[in-house]
Motif scaffolding. Structure first.
Motif: not given
Ligand code: C5P
Length: 227
Positions: A100-103, A185-189
């Protein structure tokens, strides 16, 4: 637009996507894509290369040398990195968190797009993940967004881990699931959101068979490509 049908199943960790996707794929005789395994393999390879998971350039550099192979099996998917079978390491919570960090990195997501789309083969595909219906297969035949309460998801995860002999406290699982939900849910991409045209199913109080039946019923009324 491809003529090959795709059913996408997106949703948060522990909603039961993998189990539902496998049963549905078995019943329909379709191929299966566990896209989480693709991100997990990428994260594991980056870690094995000593990459800094907070540095996009470092992760991308490591991914240049990734040679991953995904082979379906009755339990899900067997994954190789080069000659090494990494399936059991892939399933660790620490690998899920690393994934989830690299995603969150746009270039990482871009670099695994073709790999994911290559799973679309006749007679059809069931793809599970976070952005299958929104980004990877926007022309999917049927898009499902599968959710469940955080408590139910933590209980399911705990049971799965116990079956593998791994003991984790509920408090720890709830915290990890919460952190992963927040990041996804909050990531930009490609954040975790339901596609506008998705069928939303809350599986908290439903059995696997009931969820699969709902999806098959929706499929029977969905427009099939070329149809
Ligand atoms: O589904 P799974 O727990 O194996 O996914 C691991 C992580 O990979 C997720 O928490 C998410 O950050 C990422 N992922 C993603 N997009 C997908 C599938 C997984 O960002 N389509």
């Amino acid at each position: 637009m491809s003529e090959i049908p795709v059913i996408t199943i997106d949703g948060p960790s522990g909603a039961g996507k993998g189990t539902i996707a496998r049963q549905l794929a078995d019943e329909l005789g379709f191929h299966m894509l566990d896209s989480g395994a693709v991100y997990r393999a990428a994260a594991l390879h980056a870690l094995d290369c000593g990459a800094d998971l907070d540095d996009e350039a470092s992760v991308l550099d490591a991914l240049q040398s990734m040679q991953a192979r995904f082979q379906p099996d009755p339990e899900g998917v067997q994954v190789w990195l080069g000659e090494q079978n990494v399936t059991s390491r892939l399933r660790l919570e620490t690998t899920g968190n690393a994934a989830s960090r690299v995603a969150v990195m746009a270039a990482v997501r871009e670099s695994v797009l073709d790999e994911q789309r290559s799973f679309r083969k006749a007679p059809g595909l069931v793809a599970d993940g976070r952005d299958m219906g929104t980004v990877v297969f926007p022309d999917a035949t049927l898009k499902v967004f599968l959710s469940a309460s955080r408590q139910v998801r933590a209980e399911r995860r705990s049971k799965q881990l116990k079956e593998k002999g791994i003991d984790v406290t509920m408090a720890c699982l709830l915290q990890e699931i919460g952190a992963r939900d927040e990041r996804d849910s909050s990531r930009e991409h490609s954040p975790l959101v339901a596609a506008n045209d998705a069928l939303i199913i809350d599986s908290s109080d439903l059995s696997i068979d009931e969820v699969v039946a709902q999806i098959k019923s929706a499929l029977s009324t969905a427009d099939t490509p070329g149809g």
